[in-house]
Scaffold this motif. Structure first.
Motif, mmCIF file in Angstrom:
data_model
loop_
_atom_site.group_PDB
_atom_site.id
_atom_site.type_symbol
_atom_site.label_atom_id
_atom_site.label_comp_id
_atom_site.label_asym_id
_atom_site.label_seq_id
_atom_site.Cartn_x
_atom_site.Cartn_y
_atom_site.Cartn_z
ATOM 1 N N PRO A 37 49.296 37.146 36.470
ATOM 2 C CA PRO A 37 48.161 36.275 36.140
ATOM 3 C C PRO A 37 46.805 36.987 36.111
ATOM 4 O O PRO A 37 45.851 36.473 35.532
ATOM 5 N N LEU A 38 46.743 38.163 36.764
ATOM 6 C CA LEU A 38 45.464 38.873 36.861
ATOM 7 C C LEU A 38 45.422 40.123 35.989
ATOM 8 O O LEU A 38 44.368 40.746 35.854
ATOM 9 N N ALA A 39 46.545 40.491 35.405
ATOM 10 C CA ALA A 39 46.656 41.793 34.751
ATOM 11 C C ALA A 39 45.862 41.900 33.464
ATOM 12 O O ALA A 39 45.630 43.003 32.974
ATOM 13 N N HIS A 40 45.429 40.779 32.889
ATOM 14 C CA HIS A 40 44.749 40.825 31.591
ATOM 15 C C HIS A 40 43.323 40.284 31.671
ATOM 16 O O HIS A 40 42.767 39.858 30.663
ATOM 17 N N LEU A 41 42.742 40.317 32.861
ATOM 18 C CA LEU A 41 41.362 39.869 33.006
ATOM 19 C C LEU A 41 40.410 40.802 32.265
ATOM 20 O O LEU A 41 40.495 42.026 32.401
ATOM 21 N N THR A 42 39.510 40.227 31.493
ATOM 22 C CA THR A 42 38.446 41.020 30.885
ATOM 23 C C THR A 42 37.325 41.176 31.905
ATOM 24 O O THR A 42 37.242 40.405 32.871
ATOM 25 N N PRO A 43 36.436 42.145 31.721
ATOM 26 C CA PRO A 43 35.311 42.264 32.654
ATOM 27 C C PRO A 43 34.488 40.984 32.745
ATOM 28 O O PRO A 43 34.048 40.603 33.834
ATOM 29 N N GLY A 44 34.294 40.308 31.617
ATOM 30 C CA GLY A 44 33.515 39.071 31.631
ATOM 31 C C GLY A 44 34.186 37.991 32.447
ATOM 32 O O GLY A 44 33.525 37.266 33.213
ATOM 33 N N GLN A 45 35.503 37.867 32.311
ATOM 34 C CA GLN A 45 36.228 36.856 33.080
ATOM 35 C C GLN A 45 36.171 37.143 34.570
ATOM 36 O O GLN A 45 35.955 36.238 35.388
ATOM 37 N N PHE A 46 36.358 38.402 34.944
ATOM 38 C CA PHE A 46 36.311 38.752 36.355
ATOM 39 C C PHE A 46 34.911 38.568 36.919
ATOM 40 O O PHE A 46 34.727 38.067 38.039
ATOM 41 N N ASN A 47 33.908 38.940 36.144
ATOM 42 C CA ASN A 47 32.527 38.811 36.612
ATOM 43 C C ASN A 47 32.119 37.363 36.822
ATOM 44 O O ASN A 47 31.153 37.087 37.546
ATOM 45 N N SER A 48 32.836 36.425 36.194
ATOM 46 C CA SER A 48 32.486 35.012 36.316
ATOM 47 C C SER A 48 32.588 34.522 37.754
ATOM 48 O O SER A 48 31.919 33.570 38.135
ATOM 49 N N TYR A 49 33.449 35.144 38.538
ATOM 50 C CA TYR A 49 33.574 34.709 39.935
ATOM 51 C C TYR A 49 33.592 35.880 40.914
ATOM 52 O O TYR A 49 33.795 35.682 42.113
ATOM 53 N N ARG A 50 33.346 37.075 40.436
ATOM 54 C CA ARG A 50 33.425 38.231 41.337
ATOM 55 C C ARG A 50 32.436 38.107 42.496
ATOM 56 O O ARG A 50 32.742 38.505 43.629
ATOM 57 N N SER A 51 31.264 37.548 42.241
ATOM 58 C CA SER A 51 30.271 37.439 43.309
ATOM 59 C C SER A 51 30.756 36.569 44.460
ATOM 60 O O SER A 51 30.292 36.702 45.596
ATOM 61 N N ALA A 52 31.727 35.669 44.175
ATOM 62 C CA ALA A 52 32.259 34.806 45.233
ATOM 63 C C ALA A 52 32.990 35.620 46.293
ATOM 64 O O ALA A 52 33.111 35.192 47.443
ATOM 65 N N LEU A 53 33.475 36.804 45.922
ATOM 66 C CA LEU A 53 34.190 37.643 46.879
ATOM 67 C C LEU A 53 33.262 38.237 47.927
ATOM 68 O O LEU A 53 33.708 38.614 49.013
ATOM 69 N N GLY A 54 31.960 38.340 47.587
ATOM 70 C CA GLY A 54 31.031 38.960 48.515
ATOM 71 C C GLY A 54 31.482 40.361 48.864
ATOM 72 O O GLY A 54 31.740 41.181 47.990
ATOM 73 N N GLU A 55 31.637 40.625 50.164
ATOM 74 C CA GLU A 55 32.120 41.925 50.623
ATOM 75 C C GLU A 55 33.628 41.944 50.830
ATOM 76 O O GLU A 55 34.170 42.903 51.375
ATOM 77 N N GLY A 56 34.298 40.887 50.387
ATOM 78 C CA GLY A 56 35.748 40.817 50.537
ATOM 79 C C GLY A 56 36.451 41.802 49.618
ATOM 80 O O GLY A 56 36.067 41.973 48.469
ATOM 81 N N SER A 57 37.493 42.441 50.118
ATOM 82 C CA SER A 57 38.257 43.407 49.329
ATOM 83 C C SER A 57 39.687 43.446 49.843
ATOM 84 O O SER A 57 39.935 43.225 51.037
ATOM 85 N N GLY A 58 40.616 43.727 48.944
ATOM 86 C CA GLY A 58 42.025 43.757 49.311
ATOM 87 C C GLY A 58 42.349 44.755 50.405
ATOM 88 O O GLY A 58 43.310 44.551 51.158
ATOM 89 N N PHE A 59 41.563 45.841 50.515
ATOM 90 C CA PHE A 59 41.897 46.830 51.545
ATOM 91 C C PHE A 59 41.673 46.268 52.949
ATOM 92 O O PHE A 59 42.114 46.853 53.938
ATOM 93 N N GLN A 60 41.010 45.096 53.043
ATOM 94 C CA GLN A 60 40.793 44.453 54.332
ATOM 95 C C GLN A 60 41.980 43.580 54.759
ATOM 96 O O GLN A 60 41.965 43.008 55.858
ATOM 97 N N SER A 61 43.012 43.484 53.936
ATOM 98 C CA SER A 61 44.173 42.667 54.268
ATOM 99 C C SER A 61 44.933 43.275 55.440
ATOM 100 O O SER A 61 45.476 44.376 55.341
ATOM 101 N N ALA A 62 45.006 42.542 56.543
ATOM 102 C CA ALA A 62 45.695 43.050 57.734
ATOM 103 C C ALA A 62 47.198 43.149 57.503
ATOM 104 O O ALA A 62 47.846 44.092 57.980
ATOM 105 N N MET A 63 47.767 42.196 56.784
ATOM 106 C CA MET A 63 49.212 42.233 56.571
ATOM 107 C C MET A 63 49.591 43.370 55.621
ATOM 108 O O MET A 63 50.617 44.022 55.812
#
Length: 280
Positions: A103-129
């Motif tokens: 579902p995420l493999a074909h995101l354009t930069p514009g599509q991702f930028n539409s909500y990227r700011s919602a992540l704030g400082e969140g990043s996948g490398f912070q996943s404890a599991m």
């Protein structure tokens, strides 16, 4: 004249529909909890897809960690059938995890930028599991506990995982007990440190792969190779999806983005399983 059932009468093959309180399905699956954990922070409809997909990945991380713990414990007890069964199940789960990128493999930069700011400082490398997955693969790093200092339970679980032998450590211990020449320097290594390739371990796998394909050690090697390949595919799918959505920009949470993922994708887990093949 045929009998017409009253509105409250159920058809003969209708399952039981009348429960006191919640349904047994809800009690077991906790579906209402899972389906109310999504709280998008933007108005973009694509954020819901991103959020749910990420949560699904977390669930797959959880079950894969469970399988690898099962395999590690079984190997510690020289119970190879149980270990192989857990490793096999984990390959199906890794395939499902990897498919989560779809579902995420074909995101354009514009599509991702539409909500990227919602992540704030969140990043996948912070996943404890996910970090526990990496630790089980031998990718240990004490610095990766730092982001979790504010969550005592999670920090304690990660600290425990850091100090425990990895899945690969248990594999090598099992092989040593089966008579293979795994050096003491590997068997007695500091489990909190990242696993580094060893030429003597490479020779062990060379010996195993130079023999019959149906030995216990060879079957274990192939099960681990399947896991390692799927982990490599996971890392590469992550890299490609990120590159497509944001190019070479810095990642969220202060990560290096694509540069960090390229470094991760270039590394193989269970490294001697791969290099030994050049000598068979």
């Amino acid at each position: 004249m045929s009998h017409q059932p009253a509105p409250h009468e159920a058809e003969p093959d209708t399952p039981n529909l009348d429960f006191q309180g919640t349904t047994p399905y809800e009690d077991y699956v906790q579906a209402s909890v899972l389906t109310h954990l999504q709280h998008p922070l933007s108005d973009d409809p694509g954020e819901m897809v991103f959020l749910v997909t990420t949560q699904v990945m977390e669930l797959w991380f959880t079950v894969i960690v469970h399988e690898w713990h099962t395999a590690a414990q079984a190997l510690r007890e020289d119970d190879l059938p149980t270990a192989l069964a857990a490793l096999k199940r984990s390959t199906y789960e890794l395939e499902s995890l990897n498919a989560s990128w779809k579902p995420l493999a074909h995101l354009t930069p514009g599509q991702f930028n539409s909500y990227r700011s919602a992540l704030g400082e969140g990043s996948g490398f912070q996943s404890a599991m996910y970090r526990r997955m990496e630790f089980l693969l031998g990718e240990k790093s004490a610095s990766m506990l730092v982001p979790h200092r504010g969550a005592p339970r999670v920090h304690a679980e990660l600290e425990k995982a850091l100090t425990e032998p990895s899945l690969y450590d248990e594999v090598l211990g099992y092989l040593a007990r089966q008579g293979f020449a795994v050096p003491d320097s590997v068997l007695d290594r500091d489990p909190t440190r990242r696993y580094e390739p060893d030429t003597a371990v490479e020779r062990v796998w060379q010996e195993i792969y130079s023999g019959p394909d149906d030995t216990a050690a060879a079957r274990l090697g192939e099960a681990l190779t399947e896991v390692a390949e799927l982990v490599w595919r996971w890392r590469n799918d992550h890299l490609v999806a990120t590159r497509r959505a944001m190019g070479a920009k810095a990642g969220t949470g202060g990560s290096a983005g694509v540069a960090w993922l390229e470094k991760r994708a270039a590394k193989n887990v269970f490294p001697e399983l791969w290099t030994a093949r050049s000598h068979v």
